[in-house]
Design a protein around this motif. Sequence first.
Motif, PDB file in Angstrom:
ATOM      1  N   ARG A  25      45.375  35.400  39.657  1.00  0.00           N
ATOM      2  CA  ARG A  25      45.721  34.657  40.875  1.00  0.00           C
ATOM      3  C   ARG A  25      45.332  33.189  40.736  1.00  0.00           C
ATOM      4  O   ARG A  25      46.034  32.298  41.194  1.00  0.00           O
ATOM      5  CB  ARG A  25      45.029  35.294  42.086  1.00  0.00           C
ATOM      6  N   TRP A  26      44.209  32.913  40.064  1.00  0.00           N
ATOM      7  CA  TRP A  26      43.776  31.540  39.797  1.00  0.00           C
ATOM      8  C   TRP A  26      44.814  30.799  38.949  1.00  0.00           C
ATOM      9  O   TRP A  26      45.181  29.665  39.234  1.00  0.00           O
ATOM     10  CB  TRP A  26      42.420  31.565  39.093  1.00  0.00           C
ATOM     11  N   ARG A  80      36.311  34.182  43.638  1.00  0.00           N
ATOM     12  CA  ARG A  80      34.905  34.484  43.382  1.00  0.00           C
ATOM     13  C   ARG A  80      34.496  33.783  42.097  1.00  0.00           C
ATOM     14  O   ARG A  80      35.157  33.922  41.068  1.00  0.00           O
ATOM     15  CB  ARG A  80      34.694  35.990  43.259  1.00  0.00           C
ATOM     16  N   LEU A  81      33.402  33.025  42.184  1.00  0.00           N
ATOM     17  CA  LEU A  81      32.849  32.323  41.025  1.00  0.00           C
ATOM     18  C   LEU A  81      31.472  32.891  40.705  1.00  0.00           C
ATOM     19  O   LEU A  81      30.703  33.218  41.608  1.00  0.00           O
ATOM     20  CB  LEU A  81      32.710  30.824  41.305  1.00  0.00           C
ATOM     21  N   ARG A  82      31.176  32.959  39.424  1.00  0.00           N
ATOM     22  CA  ARG A  82      29.878  33.454  38.974  1.00  0.00           C
ATOM     23  C   ARG A  82      28.859  32.323  39.021  1.00  0.00           C
ATOM     24  O   ARG A  82      29.031  31.284  38.393  1.00  0.00           O
ATOM     25  CB  ARG A  82      29.984  33.982  37.547  1.00  0.00           C
ATOM     26  N   HIS A  83      27.787  32.537  39.744  1.00  0.00           N
ATOM     27  CA  HIS A  83      26.677  31.587  39.764  1.00  0.00           C
ATOM     28  C   HIS A  83      25.797  31.857  38.545  1.00  0.00           C
ATOM     29  O   HIS A  83      25.740  32.980  38.044  1.00  0.00           O
ATOM     30  CB  HIS A  83      25.856  31.748  41.054  1.00  0.00           C
ATOM     31  N   ARG A  84      25.141  30.833  38.081  1.00  0.00           N
ATOM     32  CA  ARG A  84      24.275  30.976  36.906  1.00  0.00           C
ATOM     33  C   ARG A  84      23.231  32.078  37.100  1.00  0.00           C
ATOM     34  O   ARG A  84      22.829  32.750  36.162  1.00  0.00           O
ATOM     35  CB  ARG A  84      23.594  29.645  36.597  1.00  0.00           C
ATOM     36  N   TRP A 128      35.840  31.387  32.585  1.00  0.00           N
ATOM     37  CA  TRP A 128      34.693  32.267  32.381  1.00  0.00           C
ATOM     38  C   TRP A 128      33.854  32.383  33.648  1.00  0.00           C
ATOM     39  O   TRP A 128      33.093  33.334  33.800  1.00  0.00           O
ATOM     40  CB  TRP A 128      33.849  31.810  31.199  1.00  0.00           C
ATOM     41  N   LEU A 129      34.015  31.428  34.562  1.00  0.00           N
ATOM     42  CA  LEU A 129      33.274  31.489  35.825  1.00  0.00           C
ATOM     43  C   LEU A 129      33.954  32.364  36.874  1.00  0.00           C
ATOM     44  O   LEU A 129      33.343  32.730  37.874  1.00  0.00           O
ATOM     45  CB  LEU A 129      33.117  30.080  36.419  1.00  0.00           C
ATOM     46  N   LEU A 130      35.222  32.676  36.675  1.00  0.00           N
ATOM     47  CA  LEU A 130      35.984  33.440  37.664  1.00  0.00           C
ATOM     48  C   LEU A 130      35.759  34.934  37.527  1.00  0.00           C
ATOM     49  O   LEU A 130      35.579  35.444  36.429  1.00  0.00           O
ATOM     50  CB  LEU A 130      37.479  33.182  37.484  1.00  0.00           C
ATOM     51  N   SER A 131      35.840  35.626  38.660  1.00  0.00           N
ATOM     52  CA  SER A 131      35.858  37.079  38.625  1.00  0.00           C
ATOM     53  C   SER A 131      37.098  37.501  37.838  1.00  0.00           C
ATOM     54  O   SER A 131      38.181  36.954  38.054  1.00  0.00           O
ATOM     55  CB  SER A 131      35.937  37.625  40.049  1.00  0.00           C
ATOM     56  N   PRO A 132      36.980  38.447  36.927  1.00  0.00           N
ATOM     57  CA  PRO A 132      38.154  38.867  36.138  1.00  0.00           C
ATOM     58  C   PRO A 132      39.340  39.296  36.989  1.00  0.00           C
ATOM     59  O   PRO A 132      40.482  39.075  36.601  1.00  0.00           O
ATOM     60  CB  PRO A 132      37.612  40.030  35.298  1.00  0.00           C
ATOM     61  N   ASP A 145      24.873  35.990  40.654  1.00  0.00           N
ATOM     62  CA  ASP A 145      25.577  36.371  41.876  1.00  0.00           C
ATOM     63  C   ASP A 145      27.024  35.910  41.833  1.00  0.00           C
ATOM     64  O   ASP A 145      27.372  34.939  41.150  1.00  0.00           O
ATOM     65  CB  ASP A 145      24.908  35.730  43.108  1.00  0.00           C
ATOM     66  N   TRP A 146      27.885  36.600  42.593  1.00  0.00           N
ATOM     67  CA  TRP A 146      29.275  36.170  42.767  1.00  0.00           C
ATOM     68  C   TRP A 146      29.366  35.423  44.077  1.00  0.00           C
ATOM     69  O   TRP A 146      28.951  35.924  45.118  1.00  0.00           O
ATOM     70  CB  TRP A 146      30.222  37.378  42.779  1.00  0.00           C
ATOM     71  N   LEU A 147      29.895  34.220  44.040  1.00  0.00           N
ATOM     72  CA  LEU A 147      30.079  33.396  45.236  1.00  0.00           C
ATOM     73  C   LEU A 147      31.533  33.455  45.670  1.00  0.00           C
ATOM     74  O   LEU A 147      32.432  33.222  44.859  1.00  0.00           O
ATOM     75  CB  LEU A 147      29.735  31.933  44.943  1.00  0.00           C
ATOM     76  N   TRP A 148      31.766  33.753  46.944  1.00  0.00           N
ATOM     77  CA  TRP A 148      33.113  33.570  47.488  1.00  0.00           C
ATOM     78  C   TRP A 148      33.243  32.084  47.754  1.00  0.00           C
ATOM     79  O   TRP A 148      32.397  31.478  48.424  1.00  0.00           O
ATOM     80  CB  TRP A 148      33.290  34.324  48.801  1.00  0.00           C
ATOM     81  N   VAL A 149      34.270  31.462  47.204  1.00  0.00           N
ATOM     82  CA  VAL A 149      34.500  30.039  47.429  1.00  0.00           C
ATOM     83  C   VAL A 149      35.919  29.829  47.939  1.00  0.00           C
ATOM     84  O   VAL A 149      36.840  30.550  47.565  1.00  0.00           O
ATOM     85  CB  VAL A 149      34.273  29.194  46.146  1.00  0.00           C
ATOM     86  N   HIS A 150      36.049  28.857  48.803  1.00  0.00           N
ATOM     87  CA  HIS A 150      37.361  28.423  49.269  1.00  0.00           C
ATOM     88  C   HIS A 150      37.768  27.280  48.353  1.00  0.00           C
ATOM     89  O   HIS A 150      37.020  26.317  48.158  1.00  0.00           O
ATOM     90  CB  HIS A 150      37.283  27.942  50.713  1.00  0.00           C
ATOM     91  N   ALA A 151      38.939  27.372  47.745  1.00  0.00           N
ATOM     92  CA  ALA A 151      39.453  26.342  46.850  1.00  0.00           C
ATOM     93  C   ALA A 151      40.646  25.679  47.518  1.00  0.00           C
ATOM     94  O   ALA A 151      41.566  26.359  47.961  1.00  0.00           O
ATOM     95  CB  ALA A 151      39.877  26.947  45.516  1.00  0.00           C
ATOM     96  N   ALA A 152      40.619  24.360  47.607  1.00  0.00           N
ATOM     97  CA  ALA A 152      41.746  23.568  48.104  1.00  0.00           C
ATOM     98  C   ALA A 152      42.169  22.650  46.977  1.00  0.00           C
ATOM     99  O   ALA A 152      41.330  21.982  46.368  1.00  0.00           O
ATOM    100  CB  ALA A 152      41.347  22.766  49.337  1.00  0.00           C
TER     101      ALA A 152
END
Length: 158
Positions: free
Chosen positions: A90-91, A110-114, A81-85, A117-124
């Motif tokens: 891809r997630w 992209r994750l939804r901030h409370r 639910w936090l991810l951009s649709p 806003d949409w945050l671009w995040v790098h996931a490792a």
Amino acid sequence: MEDQSVPTVIYPRNGHPFLTPAIPNDSATAPCRTEILEALFTVLPQPLCGFDEHRRVLFANPASAALVGYRVEQLVGDYEWLLSPTDTPRWRRFLREVHGSKASRSTFFRLRHRGGDWLWVHAAAVAVPVGGARLIAVTWKDCSGGLCEDPRTISAET
């Protein structure tokens, strides 16, 4: 249709920032190993979540909750639910590939901030054996404020 604009990068295990504890894998040390990992995840200043093979969050540290503006207990369970649709397919593929591999991988989402806003995040991410199962440890880095390379400009060759 999956969003192909941001590639997934694969790193060899020795090229990834995760540190796997050198604790023997036997039944006498299994509870100790789990407690050590949980303590490490909790105090780690970098946002980190532990996922199971079904993409459920088993553990989220306080830094990951602070990143998106929610409480830790709100992140445990379903995380999509936090991810951009447009990033969700891809997630799912990203976690599936990590779970089935010994190599670590990284990409951007992209994750939804409370706050909305949409945050671009790098996931490792890397799969870590814990108590006979494989936990997928994912660290996050906020890239929305220009703190890392613009994910939209990364070439498909990386």
